[in-house]
Design an enzyme around this catalytic site. Structure first.
Site, short mmCIF file in Angstrom:
data_model
loop_
_atom_site.label_atom_id
_atom_site.label_comp_id
_atom_site.label_asym_id
_atom_site.label_seq_id
_atom_site.Cartn_x
_atom_site.Cartn_y
_atom_site.Cartn_z
N ASN A 93 0.83 -1.21 0.00
CA ASN A 93 0.00 0.00 0.00
C ASN A 93 0.86 1.25 0.00
OD1 ASN A 93 -2.34 -1.51 0.10
ND2 ASN A 93 -2.73 -1.16 2.27
N ARG A 419 -12.28 -3.16 -13.99
CA ARG A 419 -11.17 -4.08 -13.72
C ARG A 419 -11.71 -5.49 -13.83
NH1 ARG A 419 -7.20 -0.84 -11.48
NH2 ARG A 419 -7.88 0.77 -10.03
N HIS A 479 -16.78 4.30 -13.88
CA HIS A 479 -16.52 3.45 -12.73
C HIS A 479 -17.75 2.66 -12.31
CE1 HIS A 479 -15.33 2.81 -8.36
NE2 HIS A 479 -14.27 2.38 -8.99
N TYR A 512 -12.84 -9.10 -1.53
CA TYR A 512 -13.56 -7.85 -1.30
C TYR A 512 -15.01 -8.15 -0.89
CZ TYR A 512 -9.88 -5.25 -3.82
OH TYR A 512 -8.70 -4.69 -4.23
#
Length: 757
Positions: A93, A419, A479, A512
């Site tokens: 990160n 993605r 998005h 996720y």
């Protein structure tokens, strides 16, 4: 005690009470009031509402989030290798933070853009604060790695240095070096005839000062460590006890330096690593968007150095030589007292030691789809369906599109791709549909950071199959997560839609937490069609019936609901707002929430990462509580709920899922969607199961404090612990259940929620 001191004392009492609400949030050391840390927030409400100090700096908030990620490496509830994983994630990160965010700040300084951020700090001031925080964060990463190294050794996983290698192991290592490492290394002398080479982004390099025996002249040389070779080399097990011993590849190279530089002695050596600017700068005008990004990707590989890390044991003159040749300023240099590139610890996490990892979890498949023989269309047409990933399998999304590709009654498929995975079943389904003669439209977003190259490849494959490929807007990222299937049923056409909070990525969907929403509602179908027309034809979707889309109406919709809650509070009605997102940055949204707090609206916020709102400040945000959940899964779902005059949770509350976080880029510069959840079962699942579980979690939650710091939430002594991730892994979701649907999860959660009041 005068009146002002009484007021200040009361404010401190209020803040302490609000921070240490129904759960215990303890800070190491003395109990500190926000007024001790932020005396500028002691003014009157009207002064606070206009002060830049009402915001927390975005970059510092992100660093605090990454500190929370690192803190999970000390969570003894996690298995040992999972603790190590959090160190690796924290390091990775931080690399990306420098490659993008710090690079952006340095770019502002280079171009003379010195305007302060929303909390009033200039780019230079932000970089100074970032450096201070990063030094502490890296020290903590290294400390945690040293502690874990001891724990790993006790568990039979040892990382050894060159001096700990036996003679027999050294001989085997030399064979390995000559066969697997030496052929891919290129020793580079640096002198007037051999200029200092280009070191690529994240390039890990060894620097040497060499001399010939009897010769005073020093040779400086470099050996770049290729990124494709393993960072850790496993030594053969000579004990017979199954212990795993590893040595870092740089230690092996140092052991056999004479093989690279015959006839030279090593006078000094050390490792260094560069991080370069990896943000893409895209001109708004371009004839061929694909060609533009192909060129920009090549430019990325040669971005300017943003961070230069040195092994602290490298001799000072050798460090000075590398720094000068790398053209970096002193503030861009960091000395690391330990291992560089801790992100590579992920190699050790991959070891086959299941007892040191989370137990394998197999996601459920929605029972209603299974009850209908796997027919997604029949299941969705019965009623709307919410699928909660990763607890429920992403395979249902893949199956939805695969079924559409093979169904002769399906006429058209429209799909956004932001993605996806390297071997994407989503793209395969779209290719199959196009090759079968169906009308396939794919919106491929080329501006998905770090995935641009893969997306260009998918676009080429889809075009070859006959799909219509659209690249969206130059000035806006698309998005939104949308899939639309048009199917002939009898004499009419039925539109089936999937709208999600996460990407169409089967791999990340295992990690996720996201929400998938399936519907055959013709109103939503018309809205989704209008959004696709907006993306492909630039026709603004002014007639949306239920959905909202940014940058046109999504922010306005959210602000409108916040304003309504303020009116309910003023009228004496229940007024409440629950928000769940990954980042809260947008100043208009934050100011609206401050106004709602001042009006008496109860506000609960779950933010995984960045939060620029200061919670619990008297006169500004005393009715706002913010928490962050960090655990086995990465919280990613966006949920926005408003009581609508009934309070929360309530069956008549307004509940939305969205692809958008509460950031300027999402609400003002991206195409995002906000979709209402109206079906009673889906509404109950999102509000009373997902949101309530997040709010009452007290095992993997942190309270975000007004000064920008955060503390782990701990249940009071004797109180029940609750882990949201574990709950969802062991309790079925509501809307996906089939014939076995019963009253379950929400009742249990309500009892727990009521007990914390």
């Amino acid at each position: 005690m005068d009146e002002s001191e009484v007021r200040l004392k009361q404010k401190r009492v209020d803040v302490t009470r609000h921070v240490q609400d129904d759960l215990t949030a303890t800070r190491i050391g003395a109990d500190i009031s926000v007024m001790d840390v932020l005396p500028e927030l002691t003014g009157h409400p009207e002064e606070l509402a206009s002060s830049p100090h009402r915001f927390i700096n975005r970059e510092l908030s992100w660093l605090e989030f990454n500190r929370r990620v690192l803190e999970e490496s000390s969570n003894r509830n996690h298995p040992l290798l999972e603790q190590l994983r959090f160190v690796s994630i924290s390091a990775n990160n931080l690399d990306e933070f420098f490659m993008v965010r710090v690079a952006g700040l340095r770019g502002q300084i280079r171009t003379g853009l010195l305007a302060p951020s929303q909390e009033g700090m200039t780019p230079a001031e932000q970089l100074e604060k970032i450096r201070e925080r990063v030094v502490l964060l890296v020290e903590e990463q290294l400390k945690r790695w040293r502690d874990l190294r001891v724990d790993l050794a006790a568990a039979g996983i040892a990382i050894v240095d060159g001096g700990e290698v036996s003679k027999a192991e050294r001989e085997r290592l030399e064979d390995h070096f000559l066969l697997h490492v030496f052929p891919v290394l290129t020793p580079l002398a640096v002198d007037p005839a051999h200029p200092f080479p280009f070191i690529p982004n994240l390039g890990f390099t060894l620097a040497f000062e060499l001399v010939r025996p009897g010769d005073r002249k020093t040779l400086r040389a470099l050996v770049r460590v290729p990124s494709k070779i393993a960072r850790f080399i496993r030594l053969p097990d000579t004990t017979g006890h199954g212990k795993a011993r590893f040595i870092a590849v740089e230690a092996v190279i140092a052991m056999f330096t004479p093989r690279l530089f015959p006839g030279y002695l090593v006078r000094g050596q050390g490792a260094f690593r560069v991080i370069r600017d990896s943000d893409l700068e895209v001109e708004e005008e371009a004839e061929d968007l694909v060609r533009l990004f192909e060129t920009a990707l090549k430019r990325r590989r040669r971005g300017s150095v943003i961070r230069l890390e040195f092994d602290s044991h490298m001799p000072e003159d050798l460090r000075a030589f590398v720094a000068e040749e790398s053209d970096v300023e002193a503030e861009e240099i960091f000395l690391i007292d330990g291992m560089l590139a801790l992100k590579d610890l992920s190699e050790l996490v991959a070891l086959e030691r299941p007892e040191l990892k989370f137990k394998t979890f197999n996601p459920r498949f929605p029972e209603r789809v299974r009850d209908n023989g796997g027919d997604c269309f029949v299941a969705i047409k019965q009623k709307d369906l919410v699928v909660h990933h990763p607890y429920e399998s992403f395979d249902v999304v893949v199956q939805f599109l695969s079924q559409a590709a093979r169904d002769p009654n399906v006429l058209a498929i429209k799909q956004t791709l932001y993605r996806t995975s390297s071997d994407s079943p989503i793209v395969r389904a779209l290719v199959e549909a196009a090759e079968a003669g169906k009308s396939v439209t794919a919106l491929v977003e080329l501006k998905a950071r770090f995935d641009e190259e893969a997306n260009i490849r998918w676009a080429r494959d889809l075009e070859r199959a006959g799909a219509q490929v659209v690249f969206g807007f130059i000035e806006l990222k698309t998005h939104g997560k949308l899939s639309l299937v048009v199917r002939r049923e009898g004499s009419s056409l039925v539109t089936y839609c999937h709208l999600g909070t996460g990407n169409y990525h089967p791999v990340t969907a295992r990690i996720y937490t996201d929400i998938s929403f399936f519907t055959a509602d013709p109103v939503i179908g018309r809205d989704v069609s209008r959004v696709f027309n907006y993306i492909t034809g630039y026709a603004e979707p002014g007639g949306l019936e239920r959905m909202a889309v940014s940058p046109i109406s999504l922010k306005k919709k959210l602000l409108g609901h916040i304003a309504q809650e303020i009116e309910f509070a003023k009228a004496g009605k229940p007024a409440a707002i629950w928000l769940k997102c990954n980042a809260l940055v947008h100043p208009e949204i934050i100011d609206a929430l401050y106004a709602a707090s001042a009006a008496g609206v109860s506000i609960e916020i779950v933010v995984r990462g960045i939060c620029c709102l200061r919670a619990g400040v008297p006169g500004l945000s005393e009715n706002i509580r913010v928490k962050s959940i960090i655990g086995r899964f990465l919280e990613h779902a966006r949920v926005y709920a408003f009581g609508g005059g009934h309070g929360l949770p309530h069956a008549k509350a307004h509940v939305y899922i969205s692809s958008a976080d509460l950031m300027p880029r999402n609400l003002d510069r991206r195409v995002e969607t906000l979709v209402p959840i109206l079906n009673p079962t889906c509404h109950q699942q999102v509000l009373e199961q997902i949101m309530v579980a997040n709010l009452i979690d007290n095992e993997q939650s942190y309270r975000l404090l007004a000064d920008g710091s955060s503390v782990r939430i701990k249940p009071p002594k004797g109180a029940e612990s609750f882990n949201a991730h574990r709950y969802f892994m062991t309790n079925p979701s509501l809307s996906g259940r089939g014939k076995s649907l019963k009253e379950s999860g929400p009742k249990v959660l309500f009892k727990r929620a009521e007990s914390r009041q």
